[in-house]
Design a protein around this motif. Structure first.
Motif, PDB file in Angstrom:
ATOM      1  N   ALA A  34       0.818  -1.211   0.000  1.00 29.65           N
ATOM      2  CA  ALA A  34       0.000   0.000   0.000  1.00 29.65           C
ATOM      3  C   ALA A  34       0.855   1.266   0.000  1.00 29.65           C
ATOM      4  O   ALA A  34       0.571   2.218  -0.746  1.00 29.65           O
ATOM      5  CB  ALA A  34      -0.926  -0.009   1.221  1.00 29.65           C
ATOM      6  N   ASP A  35       1.904   1.289   0.807  1.00 23.72           N
ATOM      7  CA  ASP A  35       2.704   2.510   0.966  1.00 23.72           C
ATOM      8  C   ASP A  35       3.399   2.895  -0.338  1.00 23.72           C
ATOM      9  O   ASP A  35       3.325   4.054  -0.777  1.00 23.72           O
ATOM     10  CB  ASP A  35       3.756   2.314   2.070  1.00 23.72           C
ATOM     11  CG  ASP A  35       3.148   1.800   3.359  1.00 23.72           C
ATOM     12  OD1 ASP A  35       1.951   2.052   3.578  1.00 23.72           O
ATOM     13  OD2 ASP A  35       3.867   1.141   4.134  1.00 23.72           O
ATOM     14  N   SER A  36       4.093   1.940  -0.951  1.00 26.37           N
ATOM     15  CA  SER A  36       4.843   2.268  -2.169  1.00 26.37           C
ATOM     16  C   SER A  36       3.912   2.529  -3.358  1.00 26.37           C
ATOM     17  O   SER A  36       4.208   3.369  -4.213  1.00 26.37           O
ATOM     18  CB  SER A  36       5.833   1.149  -2.503  1.00 26.37           C
ATOM     19  OG  SER A  36       5.173  -0.056  -2.828  1.00 26.37           O
ATOM     20  N   VAL A  37       2.794   1.829  -3.404  1.00 26.86           N
ATOM     21  CA  VAL A  37       1.814   2.084  -4.476  1.00 26.86           C
ATOM     22  C   VAL A  37       1.261   3.496  -4.332  1.00 26.86           C
ATOM     23  O   VAL A  37       1.112   4.238  -5.310  1.00 26.86           O
ATOM     24  CB  VAL A  37       0.684   1.035  -4.438  1.00 26.86           C
ATOM     25  CG1 VAL A  37      -0.455   1.451  -5.376  1.00 26.86           C
ATOM     26  CG2 VAL A  37       1.219  -0.337  -4.830  1.00 26.86           C
ATOM     27  N   ALA A  38       0.952   3.884  -3.097  1.00 25.51           N
ATOM     28  CA  ALA A  38       0.455   5.241  -2.857  1.00 25.51           C
ATOM     29  C   ALA A  38       1.503   6.269  -3.245  1.00 25.51           C
ATOM     30  O   ALA A  38       1.168   7.300  -3.848  1.00 25.51           O
ATOM     31  CB  ALA A  38       0.066   5.403  -1.387  1.00 25.51           C
TER      32      ALA A  38
END
Length: 451
Positions: free
Chosen positions: A29-33
């Motif tokens: 989630a973090d890197s995609v965001a």
């Protein structure tokens, strides 16, 4: 969330439009965001994904996901595959550390290859809080209470800048935003296992603290921000004291020695903090630094060591020097050229008549007064000799003190002895009067140090 991240980037001047950046993309989630946010804000990015081959089908699933994501967003993707287990075994590090080293070394090389400005990673405020708590549990100073920094040089390559644009938002902010735009992501199952300290803090400690104080995360975030401001004052003050207290001198061909005046140190608001800022970069542990602080009034000669350096107490000063290597005595059975250590050589030759060479690196001795074999060795406690130009014998240590030689250099000083054990030369300083040439000399032994 877009507005908050945009303002954070602008406030700290983290990114510039028109420059190329690498986004470390795991698929979580973090890197995609991070990728979606930077694209939406108009920044030029390329993605980099590392497959550490540690989670079998799950690792392949993550790789497939980032490929599809980058294709759908028209983002160039760089892939790297690592044999992490073999690397960890070969370098004797944990799996977690091996993956970290491989990842950041790859990012640094990729940045050079594609001429990117920096590498962006997706740490957020929750990660920063976890880091602060981790440091607190291990024991830390003011720097460890500031959390993760938004910009820093990679510890594996100082030319590679690491930027963290999402430190202003939380994990829940990220997940809500992704849900609002309909963006899916993958989940690393190992993040739900409390088998490493960071996961224990995330999964166990923080929920427990939230039960005690529901606003613990906001309070810790505010504390880190305050500590960051305090750090500016702390850094400015310790830098001022260090600038006043420290001087650097080069002793001949020896390594650089750093000299700190103890009175200036003791006059500071916190000698311990100043010592910590000075010596921690030279691998001195906090426990050793505390010992040094307590020993500032000890007698000259006291010494403390790290893995790489030594600190000596010497006549009102602290002297920092690279840790000396053990010097193995060199036996010299006859004339010739002999290799010593660190590229140094000693040449022993014999000349007819009384030869005088006015060079500190050359000793001129009466051949009839010299008994081979000679030995080149370090100064030892109790060594005595008769200095040329003086009457009577003298302790070598006293002679070096009279020469105002710093203690670290005293410990590195070499002497040459003959077969009887008598010192014939304090290398580079003074020959022995008993062995020096005179009006009756018919053959001269020349000892010459070559660097």
């Amino acid at each position: 969330m877009l507005r908050k991240v945009s303002e954070y980037i602008e406030k700290l001047e983290l990114l510039r439009l028109g420059q190329r950046y690498i986004v470390a993309l795991s698929g979580g989630a973090d890197s995609v965001a991070l990728l979606r946010v930077l694209l939406t804000l108009g920044y030029e990015v390329e993605a980099a994904h590392c497959n550490f081959n540690l989670r079998g089908e799950e690792s392949l699933r993550d790789e497939t996901f980032v490929k599809q994501l980058c294709a759908s967003l028209d983002v160039k993707l760089h892939l790297a595959h690592f044999d992490t287990l073999t690397y960890a075994q070969t370098h004797h590090v944990s799996i977690e550390m091996a993956a970290r080293e491989l990842r950041y070394k790859y990012f640094a090389q990729l940045r050079r290859d594609i001429e990117a400005e920096a590498v962006c990673v997706a740490h957020h405020s929750d990660d920063s809080i976890e880091t602060m708590l981790l440091n607190l549990l291990r024991g830390t100073g003011i720097h460890g209470l500031t959390g993760i920094q938004p910009r820093c040089a990679s510890q594996y390559d100082e030319t590679c800048t690491i930027i963290r644009p999402l430190l202003c938002v939380s994990r829940s902010d990220i997940e809500r935003w992704l849900d609002s735009i309909g963006q899916d992501y993958v989940t690393d199952s190992t993040n739900r296992q409390d088998d490493v300290v960071r996961n224990k803090i995330r999964l166990n400690l923080i929920p427990m603290l939230q039960q005690i104080q529901p606003s613990v995360q906001q309070n810790l975030q505010a504390t880190m921000e305050l500590m960051s401001e305090t750090e500016h004052i702390y850094n400015a003050y310790t830098h001022e004291v260090l600038t006043k207290a420290i001087g650097k001198t080069v002793q001949g061909d020896e390594a650089l020695t750093t000299d700190m005046e103890i009175e200036t140190l003791k006059a500071s608001a916190s000698p311990l903090c100043v010592l910590f800022e000075w010596l921690s970069a030279y691998h001195f542990s906090p426990a050793t630094i505390r010992q040094i602080n307590k020993g500032l009034d000890a007698q000259t000669g006291r010494c403390w060591q790290s893995d790489t350096h030594e600190v000596y107490l010497d006549r009102g000063r602290l002297l920092l020097t690279p840790r000396r290597t053990t010097f193995k005595p060199l036996r010299i059975p006859e004339t010739g050229l002999y290799a010593v250590q660190d590229g140094m050589h000693i040449r022993v030759s014999q000349k007819t008549g009384a030869v005088i060479v006015k060079d500190a690196k050359v000793a001129c001795l009466d051949a009839k007064k010299i008994c081979f074999p000679l030995t080149l060795r370090s100064v030892e406690t109790g060594d005595r000799f008769t200095p040329f130009g003086m009457e009577g014998s003298k302790l070598v240590s006293d002679f070096l003190t009279d020469m105002k030689m710093p203690l670290p250099e005293k410990r590195k000083q070499k002497v040459v002895t003959d077969a009887t054990g008598e010192i014939v030369w304090i290398v580079g300083l003074r020959p022995s009067a008993k062995h020096s040439i005179s009006t009756t000399t018919t053959e001269t032994i020349l000892l010459e140090i070559q660097i």
